[in-house]
Design a protein around this motif. Structure first.
Motif, PDB file in Angstrom:
ATOM      1  N   ARG A 461       4.999 103.641  46.641  1.00 17.34           N
ATOM      2  CA  ARG A 461       5.356 104.481  47.907  1.00 17.34           C
ATOM      3  C   ARG A 461       4.827 103.858  49.157  1.00 17.34           C
ATOM      4  NH1 ARG A 461       3.292 108.213  51.548  1.00 17.34           N
ATOM      5  NH2 ARG A 461       5.077 109.751  52.009  1.00 17.34           N
ATOM      6  N   LEU A 462       3.684 103.008  49.088  1.00 17.22           N
ATOM      7  CA  LEU A 462       3.371 102.497  50.237  1.00 17.22           C
ATOM      8  C   LEU A 462       4.250 101.401  50.981  1.00 17.22           C
ATOM      9  CD1 LEU A 462       1.162 101.746  52.440  1.00 17.22           C
ATOM     10  CD2 LEU A 462       0.088 100.260  50.682  1.00 17.22           C
ATOM     11  N   PRO A 463       4.412 100.375  49.952  1.00 18.10           N
ATOM     12  CA  PRO A 463       5.680  99.483  50.528  1.00 18.10           C
ATOM     13  C   PRO A 463       6.847 100.058  50.981  1.00 18.10           C
ATOM     14  CG  PRO A 463       5.217  99.211  48.197  1.00 18.10           C
ATOM     15  CD  PRO A 463       4.181 100.223  48.541  1.00 18.10           C
ATOM     16  N   ALA A 464       7.483 100.829  50.025  1.00 12.91           N
ATOM     17  CA  ALA A 464       8.782 101.484  50.406  1.00 12.91           C
ATOM     18  C   ALA A 464       8.949 102.489  51.764  1.00 12.91           C
ATOM     19  CB  ALA A 464       9.327 101.938  49.265  1.00 12.91           C
ATOM     20  N   TYR A 465       7.867 103.171  51.791  1.00 10.20           N
ATOM     21  CA  TYR A 465       7.871 104.362  52.815  1.00 10.20           C
ATOM     22  C   TYR A 465       7.154 103.665  54.066  1.00 10.20           C
ATOM     23  CZ  TYR A 465       7.773 109.286  54.811  1.00 10.20           C
ATOM     24  OH  TYR A 465       7.818 110.118  55.113  1.00 10.20           O
TER      25      TYR A 465
END
Length: 609
Positions: A461-465
């Protein structure tokens, strides 16, 4: 910090291929030149190309890309990002006989690859996306690698028909390559509603992937890229790993001080919350101790009166840290044009309203003359700051996964199914939703919820969002954003803490006691975002834009949404404004706009900022 791109054509196709078309490569470069305005160079030969648009930060007068060393003919490299341990690597490689023409961090890459082959990235510490092209006889291959947290992305496309692989830092640039088709994934609407943006290595476009955090891809002529995940970069956790805040403060101080060193002026993004407040306080402390000019801080607000303003908190942090504080007041009348620009830069839908704020904030940073900014992203994921994580840890067994996944969504499952046409609902039921895949992954992680949640939040989630948004929208204005919380030392420290220190960011609150004002430490948690519920009301600046994007004529043509039910959702929001309905409407509107924007990406464009 740069933007990179290139291609490798396979086998017989490469033998027949002439040098890649210069106009095509120029179009690719133009799509991402905003992130590298200082220098442009591309090298090419029969069946290959390697290019870079440079933002000169480390050794601005040296470091011409693609990197080449005279004693290593046939090895070329390009870098997007910063390698923080390049000095130590240079000394190590010099002892092995390598020589370097300048101090630029990326100059070490050809020598590092010559020594270690595709495993070279295991020795890098920093934020990076690297491409190495090995053209030595009998060894031809392209190697792509990104940092452990995915701070710097690289998107790639493999054509199974001719075996060609193309890559670029940004999706719009990748789409300028001939042979890369624009085909939105059929499940892209469901994905943006279920998870707000595409997770894992998928993007919203069929055939285009993003290299996963901590991954290396080896591309050999005639073959699809072979992707493997590396072991995490080892980092010292000196400074303590107990539950107290002193160890956490020491580890974070070291990383902030290291990232605050630059040949160009450095500023900080100060939202008024705990995470950015810690980074601001430590960076300001570093500036005073080193005799540097006072730190400049930037905070975004909105003209008019809007709920949940953080202006007072940001002022308090800046006053305590003794910074030169800038309040950037964004005019809501500009939101419509900003929305189109942010969607174009991101290249795929992201339902976080903060995208508008992020884009405008970094515009102000650049206009004030700064090229390097420190920010606090990553703290919530590593130190257990999200309410959804706390709720999942406390929920009864068997219930936590579904409620946690719904908390990730822009529209919970029941609302999504209510809005879909029967045909689209049947399609998602048959092929599965992104939410289903996340549930399966979490259920397969075993009984340790805390480990499963932290692993999912940080790896996917952190890298994508967040990180992809920060990268694309800061580089839209040629600003390099450095993230202390995402450095290996802080990551290793957080993972070594006892579970109790990660509940509600207790370790960070303890670390901030002597650095931040009591009002900031005592305030309720609040994300830096756009007050979307208040802005989708009668007479508000965004309502007309959302209405137009969600018009019945558009939705009927798309065939995935029931226009009457979307109209009912909008009517409910106008009658009783609330965050949940506003977020769902925003996600729908962003996806509709993205479908328009992406179809126009076949037309060569220049800088879109």
């Amino acid at each position: 910090m740069c933007r990179i791109f290139g291609n490798l054509t396979a086998g017989a196709a490469a033998a027949r291929a002439a040098r890649p078309d210069a106009a095509e490569l120029a179009a690719v470069s133009a799509r991402q030149r905003h992130g590298g305005p200082d220098e442009h160079q591309v090298l090419s030969g029969a069946g290959w190309s390697l290019g870079c648009d440079r933002l000169a930060v480390t050794d601005p007068c040296g470091g011409q890309q693609p990197y080449r060393l005279p004693h290593l003919p046939g090895i070329l490299a390009v870098l997007n990002g910063e390698i923080y341990n390049h000095t130590a690597l240079r000394l190590h490689l010099a002892a092995r006989g390598h020589r370097f023409p300048d101090r630029c961090d990326g100059t070490v890459l050809p020598a590092l690859y010559a020594e270690y082959g595709p495993a070279f990235a295991e020795h890098l510490e920093g934020m990076f996306a690297v491409a190495v092209l090995d053209l030595r006889p009998g060894r031809t291959q392209l190697v792509l690698a990104v940092d452990d947290m995915g701070m710097k992305p690289v998107h790639w496309h493999h054509d199974p028909e001719d075996g060609s692989t193309r890559f670029a830092s940004e999706i719009p640039a990748l789409l300028a390559f001939e042979g890369v088709r624009i085909t939105p994934r059929e499940d892209s609407l469901d994905t943006v509603l279920a998870t707000r943006t595409s997770f894992s290595s998928r993007t919203a476009l069929d055939g285009i992937e993003v290299l996963a955090p901590g991954a290396t891809a080896v591309v050999r002529p005639g073959h699809r890229p072979l992707v493997r995940r590396r072991a995490p970069h080892r980092a010292s956790t000196a400074g303590g790993s107990g539950a107290g805040g002193s160890g956490t403060q020491d580890v974070l101080r070291r990383e902030v001080c290291r990232l605050a060193e630059s040949e160009l002026p450095v500023c900080a993004i100060t939202s008024g919350g705990l995470d950015s407040g810690l980074v601001t306080a430590l960076a300001a402390e570093h500036a005073r101790e080193t005799g540097a000019p006072p730190l400049h801080t930037f905070h975004l607000t909105y003209r008019g009166r809007w709920p949940d303003s953080e202006v007072a908190y940001a002022r308090s942090v800046a006053r305590r840290a003794r910074t030169v504080h800038h309040e950037v007041a964004l005019d809501p009348a500009e939101f419509g044009s900003l929305l189109t620009r942010t969607v174009r830069h991101l290249g795929q839908p992201n339902a976080d309203p903060i995208a508008l704020s992020t884009y405008a904030l970094f515009r102000a940073v650049r206009e004030a003359g700064f090229t390097v900014a420190l920010a606090g992203d990553g703290a919530d994921e590593l130190f257990g700051g999200y309410e959804r994580m706390r709720a999942a840890l406390e929920a009864p067994e068997g219930e936590w996964v579904g409620s946690y996944v719904d908390a990730l969504s822009a529209a919970p499952r029941l609302l999504r199914e209510h809005l879909y046409t029967p045909a689209y609902r049947a399609y998602i039921a048959e092929h599965g939703s992104a939410a289903d895949r996340i549930e399966q992954e979490l259920r397969a992680c075993g009984p340790d919820r805390a480990t499963a949640l932290t692993a999912f939040e940080t790896r996917w989630r952190l890298p994508a969002y967040h990180l992809r948004r920060v990268d694309h929208l800061s580089m839209a204005w040629a600003v390099e954003t450095r993230l202390p919380f995402c450095q290996p030392g802080v990551v290793a420290h957080a993972r070594a803490l006892p579970p109790g220190a990660l509940r509600g960011k207790r370790a960070l609150y303890a670390a901030g006691r002597e650095l931040l004002p009591p009002t900031v430490l005592a305030r309720p948690k609040q994300p830096f975002t756009l007050p979307i519920a208040a802005m989708l009301t009668p007479g508000s600046p965004l309502l007309d834009t959302v209405r137009e994007l969600l018009s019945p004529a558009r939705l009927v043509l798309g065939g995935k949404l029931r226009a009457d039910r979307v109209r009912g959702l909008l009517a409910r929001q106008l009658e009783r404004p609330n965050q949940h309905d506003a977020q769902a409407l925003w996600a729908l509107a962003v996806h509709e706009l993205w479908t328009d924007v992406v179809q126009g990406m076949r037309i060569p464009v220049g800088c879109v900022a």
